[in-house]
Structure formats: structure tokens, C-alpha cells
Design a protein around this motif. Structure first.
Motif, PDB file in Angstrom:
ATOM      1  N   ASP A  62       0.617  -1.106  -0.130  1.00 22.22           N
ATOM      2  CA  ASP A  62      -0.058   0.053   0.115  1.00 22.22           C
ATOM      3  C   ASP A  62       0.823   1.143  -0.143  1.00 22.22           C
ATOM      4  O   ASP A  62       0.688   2.222  -0.699  1.00 22.22           O
ATOM      5  N   ALA A  63       1.841   1.098   0.974  1.00 20.08           N
ATOM      6  CA  ALA A  63       2.750   2.379   0.905  1.00 20.08           C
ATOM      7  C   ALA A  63       3.518   2.615  -0.431  1.00 20.08           C
ATOM      8  O   ALA A  63       3.526   3.696  -0.944  1.00 20.08           O
ATOM      9  N   LEU A  64       3.919   1.559  -1.200  1.00 13.68           N
ATOM     10  CA  LEU A  64       4.585   1.569  -2.316  1.00 13.68           C
ATOM     11  C   LEU A  64       3.845   2.348  -3.285  1.00 13.68           C
ATOM     12  O   LEU A  64       4.159   2.837  -4.124  1.00 13.68           O
ATOM     13  N   ASP A  65       2.372   1.554  -3.321  1.00 10.30           N
ATOM     14  CA  ASP A  65       1.570   2.265  -4.383  1.00 10.30           C
ATOM     15  C   ASP A  65       1.115   3.565  -4.057  1.00 10.30           C
ATOM     16  O   ASP A  65       1.179   4.496  -4.830  1.00 10.30           O
ATOM     17  N   GLU A  66       1.081   4.106  -2.606  1.00  6.54           N
ATOM     18  CA  GLU A  66       0.782   5.757  -2.379  1.00  6.54           C
ATOM     19  C   GLU A  66       1.872   6.263  -2.807  1.00  6.54           C
ATOM     20  O   GLU A  66       1.908   7.373  -3.329  1.00  6.54           O
ATOM     21  N   ALA A  67       3.240   6.013  -2.657  1.00  3.29           N
ATOM     22  CA  ALA A  67       4.363   6.503  -2.958  1.00  3.29           C
ATOM     23  C   ALA A  67       4.269   6.620  -4.649  1.00  3.29           C
ATOM     24  O   ALA A  67       4.692   7.606  -5.154  1.00  3.29           O
ATOM     25  N   GLU A  68       3.879   5.684  -5.256  1.00  2.40           N
ATOM     26  CA  GLU A  68       3.811   5.478  -6.709  1.00  2.40           C
ATOM     27  C   GLU A  68       2.915   6.556  -7.187  1.00  2.40           C
ATOM     28  O   GLU A  68       3.265   7.266  -8.198  1.00  2.40           O
ATOM     29  N   LYS A  69       1.730   6.588  -6.648  1.00  2.00           N
ATOM     30  CA  LYS A  69       0.768   7.615  -6.933  1.00  2.00           C
ATOM     31  C   LYS A  69       1.349   8.868  -6.636  1.00  2.00           C
ATOM     32  O   LYS A  69       1.140   9.900  -7.630  1.00  2.00           O
ATOM     33  N   LEU A  70       2.035   9.370  -5.280  1.00  2.23           N
ATOM     34  CA  LEU A  70       2.327  10.696  -5.241  1.00  2.23           C
ATOM     35  C   LEU A  70       3.445  11.055  -6.311  1.00  2.23           C
ATOM     36  O   LEU A  70       3.491  12.198  -6.746  1.00  2.23           O
ATOM     37  N   LYS A  71       4.276   9.837  -6.704  1.00  3.85           N
ATOM     38  CA  LYS A  71       5.377  10.228  -7.578  1.00  3.85           C
ATOM     39  C   LYS A  71       4.662  10.728  -8.877  1.00  3.85           C
ATOM     40  O   LYS A  71       5.420  11.596  -9.583  1.00  3.85           O
ATOM     41  N   SER A  72       3.575   9.913  -9.302  1.00  7.16           N
ATOM     42  CA  SER A  72       3.033  10.351 -10.485  1.00  7.16           C
ATOM     43  C   SER A  72       2.384  11.519 -10.469  1.00  7.16           C
ATOM     44  O   SER A  72       2.471  12.351 -11.464  1.00  7.16           O
ATOM     45  N   GLU A  73       2.008  11.857  -9.379  1.00  2.00           N
ATOM     46  CA  GLU A  73       1.140  13.199  -9.252  1.00  2.00           C
ATOM     47  C   GLU A  73       2.186  14.292  -9.240  1.00  2.00           C
ATOM     48  O   GLU A  73       2.026  15.330 -10.069  1.00  2.00           O
ATOM     49  N   TYR A  74       3.424  14.032  -8.645  1.00  2.00           N
ATOM     50  CA  TYR A  74       4.355  15.311  -8.412  1.00  2.00           C
ATOM     51  C   TYR A  74       4.920  15.316 -10.013  1.00  2.00           C
ATOM     52  O   TYR A  74       5.086  16.290 -10.424  1.00  2.00           O
ATOM     53  N   GLU A  75       5.027  14.221 -10.422  1.00  2.00           N
ATOM     54  CA  GLU A  75       5.586  14.327 -12.101  1.00  2.00           C
ATOM     55  C   GLU A  75       4.640  15.060 -12.942  1.00  2.00           C
ATOM     56  O   GLU A  75       5.075  15.816 -13.521  1.00  2.00           O
ATOM     57  N   ASP A  76       3.454  14.869 -12.914  1.00  2.00           N
ATOM     58  CA  ASP A  76       2.381  15.502 -13.510  1.00  2.00           C
ATOM     59  C   ASP A  76       2.385  17.045 -13.208  1.00  2.00           C
ATOM     60  O   ASP A  76       2.528  17.763 -14.090  1.00  2.00           O
ATOM     61  N   LYS A  77       2.475  17.347 -12.074  1.00  2.00           N
ATOM     62  CA  LYS A  77       2.757  18.684 -11.208  1.00  2.00           C
ATOM     63  C   LYS A  77       4.019  19.446 -12.062  1.00  2.00           C
ATOM     64  O   LYS A  77       3.865  20.460 -12.303  1.00  2.00           O
ATOM     65  N   LEU A  78       4.939  18.640 -11.781  1.00  2.00           N
ATOM     66  CA  LEU A  78       6.305  19.117 -12.372  1.00  2.00           C
ATOM     67  C   LEU A  78       6.046  19.440 -14.060  1.00  2.00           C
ATOM     68  O   LEU A  78       6.620  20.584 -14.564  1.00  2.00           O
ATOM     69  N   LEU A  79       5.308  18.247 -14.641  1.00  2.00           N
ATOM     70  CA  LEU A  79       5.271  18.482 -16.215  1.00  2.00           C
ATOM     71  C   LEU A  79       4.558  19.864 -16.386  1.00  2.00           C
ATOM     72  O   LEU A  79       4.688  20.799 -17.420  1.00  2.00           O
ATOM     73  N   LYS A  80       3.285  20.008 -15.572  1.00  2.00           N
ATOM     74  CA  LYS A  80       2.428  21.117 -15.798  1.00  2.00           C
ATOM     75  C   LYS A  80       3.058  22.321 -15.420  1.00  2.00           C
ATOM     76  O   LYS A  80       3.103  23.493 -16.185  1.00  2.00           O
TER      77      LYS A  80
END
Lengths: 165, 266
Positions: free
Chosen positions: A52-70
Motif C-alpha cells: 500500500d505504501a509503495l502504491d501510495e508513493a507511486e501515486k504521489l510520484k505520479s502526481e508530482y511528475e504531473d505537477k512538475l510537467l504542468k
């Protein structure tokens, strides 16, 4: 009974087996099995938590990557906008400068023209005065008329040359 | 091995062999009190050597062995339950590992053969395996007990007696029957009863296997010329092999049949 088979002893053996089954189940099998099950459950729970923690981290990473891209996209847009604005401002400033320069040049031209006209006018006035004075002098001194007449014309021409310059 | 050690080894081995040969020559052929036929017959049938069982009956020595083994297991299990299991750790030590392996092996056997219903089966095969293995190894201790005739007898393995083997076979069959009832009700009972020869085959397989080991050991002991050193290897090897093989065979068969009769047909 053949082979010394004795039902009573068979029953005593059975009783012993059932007793042993109860003893081993209560004292050994169940506690050890329960302990193993609990540990397995705990490890499964840990594994699930970790996943779960890995999934959460992966989700956060994805969100941060999206934010960074934006953010990068916004930054690029902003940079382009600022650049466009700067270009527009530069062009406007240059255009203004050209306008002002033209105005200054026109004003200078006007001023020069006016000065020129003023000088011409003044020269003409002075020439007329000179001519008038010269005429008066000629009239006053008849004997030197011829020489004076020549010198008069020379004088007028030199005056005119100066005024042209 | 250097030369000095090798020479010492050869000298010691030669000395032991010479001593054995001298003892064999000196003792000569023993005039046994009872012929080999009687010894073998008694080992199989236990007709003569009886032991009084708590004043209730004159029982075969194997019955005393069975209760002795149960008592030993009970004491061991009680000590483990009281002093060892409460101190179990998440990362097991050596003894904990042995206990977990023992439980895990039989639980795995039950789970693999009867995946749909295996809780009771796991406990049973664990008991049966432990009883057969420890009971057979008990024979090696050579515990002596007084007979009703005034002599003494070394207690045999509990399952080297036909009555013990029959009880184990019948108990296993009852366990299989219970699996059939729990899994398929009447159909399960019929499926189990279809294999009516199962308790007999299980009993006599167990009895025959353990008895053959006992008979071979008895033969080796009977003749004095083979009664030095050799029995140590023969008895231990036969006993250990039977203990392992029979524990595995009976538990595996029980689990297999249990899984078969308790499986719900679609």
C-alpha cells in the motif's frame, strides 16, 4: 482369535490413540499452528502495508511528475508570453523612438528652414540697406562714380556669397 | 590423514576384529533356551510373554509400549507447551524450527491432499506420524518390563503388535469416514465404505512392515556369531527406516483417501 487378535486390546490401543490425539492437538499442534498462522498473518499484513505504501508513493510520484510537467509547461508558456510582451514592448519602444526621432528631425528641419529663411530675409534686408547706402554714396560722390560702381557690385556679390554659405 | 594416524587406525581396527573373533570362538554356538521358531512366533504373536496392565488384563507388551510412548509424548508436549511455546520468536531458533517443521510438514501434507477440508486431518496425520515414528524409535531404548511368568521382556514398538496396528488402521479409516461425512454426507459414507478393505490393508501393511524389522533384528540377535557390533547397525538402521517410511506411508494414505472422499463433486 487367530494371530492373537484381541478386541479388548484393540479398544485399549484405540483409547490410547484418541488420548494421544487429544494431548498432541491441545498441547502441541494447535499452539504451534496458531503461532505459525499468526506470524503468517502478520507478515501478510506487513506485506500488504508495504505494498500500500509503495502504491501510495507511486501515486504521489505520479502526481508530482504531473505537477512538475504542468509547472514546466506553465513556465514555458509564461516565458513565451513574457518574451512576446518584451518583443512587443521593444518594437513599440523602437517605433516610438523612430517617431520621436522623426519629430526631432522634422523639428530640426523646420527650425533650420526657419533660420535659413530668417537669414535670407535678413541678408536681403542688409543687401537692400547696403544698396541704398551705396546709391546714396554714389549720388554724393559723382566723380568716383565709375570706380565706386564697380566696387559696389563686388561688395554686393561678396555679401551675397557669405549669405549663401 | 597422515601416516601416523592411519597406522593407529589400522591397529585399533585390527585389535577390535581380533577381540571379536576370540569372543566368537570362546562363546561358541549357543544352545538357546528356546528354538528360533518359538522366538519368531512369540515376536509375532506375543502368546507367551504377557505383561499385567494395571491389574485389568494380561496384555501384550506392545500395549504397555503404547501407553509408555503416550506418557513420554505427553510429558514432552507438556514441557514444550509450558516452557517453550510461550517463548516462541518470530525468527525461530533451532528447536522451534524443528517443531514448526514437524507441524508444517503434516499440515502441508493435509493441505495438499485435501485442500478443501484439512484442519482436522492435519492434526490427525501429525498425531499418527508422531506416534508411529516415536513408537518405532521407542523400540531402540530396550526398556525392560516384567512378564506375568516372572521373566523380563524388552518392550517392542507399539505397532509391532497386530492389535496396535489394527487400532491404528481402524482409527485412520474412521478419520477418513468422518471426512466423507463432513464433505459429502451420505455419498461420502458410501464412498468411504466402497474402500472397505482399507482398514485391513492399512493395519497389516503397518504390522507387516514393523514386524519384518523386528524379526530381522531378532534373527541377528539370536545367532551369537552375529550378535556383536552388527545389531547396533542393523537395529538402528531398520528401526529408523521403518519409523520414517511407515510414518510417511500411513499419513500420506490417510490424507489421500480423506481428500478423495471429502471432495465435493460438482
Amino acid at each position: 482369535m487367530p494371530l492373537n487378535i484381541d478386541p479388548q486390546q484393540i479398544l485399549l490401543h484405540l483409547f490410547n490413540l484418541i488420548l494421544l490425539f487429544g494431548i498432541l492437538y491441545v498441547l502441541l499442534y494447535k499452539p504451534v499452528h496458531d503461532f505459525m498462522d499468526e506470524r503468517e498473518e502478520e507478515y501478510k499484513k506487513r506485506e500488504k502495508d508495504t505494498q500500500d505504501a509503495l502504491d501510495e508513493a507511486e501515486k504521489l510520484k505520479s502526481e508530482y511528475e504531473d505537477k512538475l510537467l504542468k509547472a514546466e509547461k506553465d513556465n514555458a508558456d509564461l516565458r513565451a508570453k513574457v518574451s512576446n510582451e518584451a518583443e512587443s514592448a521593444r518594437e513599440k519602444i523602437i517605433a516610438d523612438a523612430h517617431g520621436k526621432a522623426d519629430e526631432i528631425v522634422d523639428a530640426a528641419r523646420d527650425k533650420a528652414q526657419k533660420e535659413h529663411d530668417r537669414l535670407i530675409a535678413r541678408a536681403q534686408t542688409e543687401i537692400a540697406e547696403y544698396v541704398s547706402k551705396a546709391a546714396e554714396r554714389v549720388v554724393m560722390e559723382k566723380d568716383t562714380l565709375t570706380d565706386d560702381f564697380d566696387s559696389f557690385f563686388e561688395s554686393v556679390e561678396s555679401q551675397k556669397g557669405e549669405a549663401d554659405e | 590423514m597422515d601416516r601416523k594416524k592411519r597406522n593407529r587406525f589400522i591397529i585399533i581396527t585390527a585389535a577390535i576384529l581380533i577381540v571379536l573373533l576370540v569372543m566368537i570362538i570362546i562363546t561358541g554356538r549357543r544352545e538357546s533356551e528356546e528354538p528360533i521358531r518359538m522366538v519368531m512366533k512369540d515376536a509375532v504373536l506375543h502368546e507367551h510373554a504377557k505383561i499385567n496392565f494395571f491389574g485389568i488384563i494380561d496384555a501384550n507388551p506392545a500395549l504397555i509400549s503404547a501407553y509408555t510412548v503416550t506418557a513420554i509424548i505427553f510429558v514432552f508436549a507438556l514441557i514444550v507447551r509450558l516452557f517453550v511455546i510461550p517463548k516462541f520468536k518470530k525468527i525461530p531458533g533451532k528447536f522451534q524450527l524443528v517443531l514448526e517443521q514437524a507441524v508444517g510438514i503434516f499440515d502441508g501434507l493435509a493441505t495438499s491432499n485435501s485442500p478443501h477440508r484439512h484442519k482436522f486431518l492435519g492434526a490427525y496425520v501429525f498425531t499418527a506420524g508422531a506416534y508411529i515414528f516415536i513408537g518405532t524409535m521407542f523400540e531402540l531404548l530396550g526398556v525392560m518390563a516384567p512378564t506375568t511368568t516372572g521373566g523380563t521382556i524388552a518392550l517392542p514398538a507399539p505397532l509391532a503388535d497386530i492389535n496396535g496396528a489394527i487400532s491404528m488402521g481402524v482409527f485412520s479409516y474412521c478419520v477418513i469416514l468422518s471426512g466423507g461425512i463432513a464433505g459429502n454426507r451420505i455419498k461420502g459414507v458410501l464412498n468411504t465404505l466402497k474402500d472397505f478393505s482399507l482398514p485391513i490393508s492399512m493395519s497389516f501393511r503397518l504390522f507387516g512392515a514393523l514386524l519384518s524389522g523386528a524379526l530381522v533384528t531378532e534373527l541377528v540377535y539370536y545367532y551369537v556369531t552375529t550378535s556383536f557390533i552388527i545389531p547396533v547397525f542393523v537395529a538402528v538402521m531398520f528401526t529408523m527406516l521403518h519409523a520414517l517410511i511407515q510414518a510417511y506411508v500411513l499419513t500420506m494414505l490417510t490424507a489421500l483417501f480423506y481428500g478423495e472422499v471429502s471432495a465435493q463433486e460438482e
